[in-house]
Design an enzyme around this catalytic site. Sequence first.
Site, PDB file in Angstrom:
ATOM      1  N   HIS A  52       0.762  -1.039   0.198  1.00 19.19           N
ATOM      2  CA  HIS A  52      -0.131   0.086  -0.068  1.00 19.19           C
ATOM      3  C   HIS A  52       0.894   1.247  -0.027  1.00 19.19           C
ATOM      4  CE1 HIS A  52      -3.708  -2.364   1.579  1.00 19.19           C
ATOM      5  NE2 HIS A  52      -3.634  -2.355   0.184  1.00 19.19           N
ATOM      6  N   HIS A 183      -3.824  -6.171 -10.694  1.00 18.32           N
ATOM      7  CA  HIS A 183      -2.510  -5.646 -10.539  1.00 18.32           C
ATOM      8  C   HIS A 183      -1.432  -6.179 -11.399  1.00 18.32           C
ATOM      9  CE1 HIS A 183      -4.529  -5.619  -6.400  1.00 18.32           C
ATOM     10  NE2 HIS A 183      -3.843  -4.586  -6.203  1.00 18.32           N
TER      11      HIS A 183
END
Length: 214
Positions: A52, A183
């Site tokens: 993150h 992703h």
Amino acid sequence: MDALARRTLNVRARSAKWWLNEHYGQDWTPLPEFNVDNPRDEFHPYGMTIGHLFEWSRLLLELESTFEQPPLRLREAASGLYETAVKYGWAIDGADGFLYTVAWDGRPVIRDRPHWVTAEAISAAATWANLTGEARYANQLQSWTTYAQSHFVDKEHGSWHHLLDHDNRPSYTMWSGKPDIYHALQAVLLPDLPIAESTVRAVINLQTERNESR
């Protein structure tokens, strides 16, 4: 998004030397010890999540691209988060790869290597390399892309392995099956795209540039 960036990143993460809390109370009070007794919670793991930090670094650079005169805090925060992720995420347990989570003193907590963390690292490095042209970002991009190709890409069955253990072997302790494509797709696309407020917008901008150059 700018309001969220100001509150969560420019204020809280900056004051914590670019360590970013994952969990907050209803009044936005940080909960750094959340799930300390259950650190491998499937969706709410304890500690700082390396992926993150990379993701926010990239998102801040994309946000920066929407301003005619972007505030300096965006670039500073993006850099702080990126450097923290590299320092505490890459190979800190002696083996190549990005750990999932670390404790607040930098010790590894979950040493497994989720595919999405490496994908976010590649995407962030690509964005920094495209923005600055600096060799170190290009070198990191190359190194992490090579790592992903060697360990995550499933050459026999296609797609990426979802998770590797700390010895970089495919693991199924977190989830079974293959991961979502989101992703990995961005990690493949972003190195060749101009910086924009989103990946979709970057693809559109690139196609527009190509059409206009014909």
